[in-house]
Design an enzyme around this catalytic site. Structure first.
Site, PDB file in Angstrom:
ATOM      1  N   ASP A 130       0.834  -1.197   0.000  1.00 45.06           N
ATOM      2  CA  ASP A 130       0.000   0.000   0.000  1.00 45.06           C
ATOM      3  C   ASP A 130       0.870   1.250   0.000  1.00 45.06           C
ATOM      4  O   ASP A 130       1.934   1.274   0.637  1.00 45.06           O
ATOM      5  CB  ASP A 130      -0.903  -0.010   1.240  1.00 45.06           C
ATOM      6  CG  ASP A 130      -2.017   1.013   1.160  1.00 45.06           C
ATOM      7  OD1 ASP A 130      -2.323   1.483   0.042  1.00 45.06           O
ATOM      8  OD2 ASP A 130      -2.580   1.351   2.213  1.00 45.06           O
ATOM      9  N   HIS A 157       3.052   3.307  -9.043  1.00 45.95           N
ATOM     10  CA  HIS A 157       2.898   1.883  -9.338  1.00 45.95           C
ATOM     11  C   HIS A 157       4.166   1.319  -9.991  1.00 45.95           C
ATOM     12  O   HIS A 157       4.573   0.188  -9.699  1.00 45.95           O
ATOM     13  CB  HIS A 157       1.699   1.659 -10.255  1.00 45.95           C
ATOM     14  CG  HIS A 157       0.384   2.039  -9.628  1.00 45.95           C
ATOM     15  ND1 HIS A 157       0.045   1.663  -8.347  1.00 45.95           N
ATOM     16  CD2 HIS A 157      -0.671   2.758 -10.101  1.00 45.95           C
ATOM     17  CE1 HIS A 157      -1.163   2.125  -8.058  1.00 45.95           C
ATOM     18  NE2 HIS A 157      -1.616   2.791  -9.111  1.00 45.95           N
ATOM     19  N   LEU A 189      11.607 -20.520  -3.437  1.00 46.25           N
ATOM     20  CA  LEU A 189      10.596 -19.646  -2.842  1.00 46.25           C
ATOM     21  C   LEU A 189       9.288 -19.843  -3.580  1.00 46.25           C
ATOM     22  O   LEU A 189       9.267 -19.908  -4.816  1.00 46.25           O
ATOM     23  CB  LEU A 189      11.025 -18.166  -2.947  1.00 46.25           C
ATOM     24  CG  LEU A 189       9.968 -17.112  -2.592  1.00 46.25           C
ATOM     25  CD1 LEU A 189       9.633 -17.164  -1.104  1.00 46.25           C
ATOM     26  CD2 LEU A 189      10.435 -15.712  -2.989  1.00 46.25           C
TER      27      LEU A 189
END
Length: 243
Positions: free
Chosen positions: A20, A37, A131
């Site tokens: 956020d 962004h 991962l």
């Protein structure tokens, strides 16, 4: 939070992050939201690498919520373009580094070319073990829970399952995260203190850490600090504490 550049104590098996603050980061610099962004993609890259280096097995990142479809059409277009860019530019590097990519969410609302790129990326990286990177796209936890309830109701209606056999485990097996462990730690950036329809079922006993850092500025040190905070918690799961 302040801390050193290394962590001590047990690593969480699964870290979830609500990314956020992209818009506020851009606004503070007099830039369009798209710039925030774009800068946020760099933070994604840093965080994935940090999680892999630290040895965290699962990392889930909230990329685009079901509610985000309500944003202005131009911003949605820019976000989808950035998603295409990420899928084109990052998958080879993720694969080289042993990262397995999975995407959860409602793919029916995504463009066909994006869905194809996601499917190819998931297939390419399916055997990787360094991962597990889970990206939540067009995702909403309430919608996920409703979908699970609908599938269970259909099984009951068609005689494959009796109501007495519905358990927490059987319900969880119908969620999008059916083969992913629940998050131990959920981090939200930008100072907001809510989980915004993200992994509601899965976060029943998750430790929540809220940091003031805006997502584009998030670094490995921020992740390490969150893990240190996690290790200071007494995780009781309803039992008597040990501290």
């Amino acid at each position: 939070m302040q801390g050193t550049s290394t962590t001590t104590g047990a690593l969480p098996r699964h870290v979830a992050i609500i990314m956020d603050g992209n818009g506020r980061w851009a606004k503070a610099r007099g830039l369009p939201r798209t710039a925030g962004h774009r800068k946020g993609i760099e933070a994604v890259r840093r965080t994935v690498e940090a999680a892999r280096e630290l040895g965290i097995p699962y990392l889930t990142m909230f990329g685009f919520s079901s509610e985000n479809w309500r944003r202005p059409e131009g911003e949605i277009f820019d976000l989808m373009q950035l998603l295409r860019f990420y899928l084109r530019s990052e998958i080879a590097e993720l694969h080289k580094n042993g990262v397995r990519l999975r995407v959860i969410g409602d793919r029916s609302r995504l463009s066909a070319d994006i869905v194809t790129m996601i499917e190819k990326a998931e297939e390419l990286t399916s055997g990787n073990q360094a991962l597990n990177l889970v990206i939540a796209l067009s995702y909403g936890a309430r919608q996920e829970i409703v979908g699970a309830a609908r599938r269970i109701a259909r099984d009951v209606l068609e005689g494959r399952l009796s109501p007495e056999d519905i358990t927490e485990e059987s319900f969880a097996a119908n969620l999008l995260t059916r083969d992913i462990p629940d998050p131990d730690l959920l981090v939200r950036t930008s100072g907001e203190q809510r989980i915004s329809n993200f992994l509601l079922w899965q976060s029943a006993y998750t430790e929540l850490v809220f940091v003031d850092t805006l997502w584009p500025d998030f670094t490995k040190r921020d992740l390490e600090d969150a893990i240190r905070e996690f290790n200071q918690r007494d995780r009781r799961y309803g039992a008597v504490g040990t501290r």
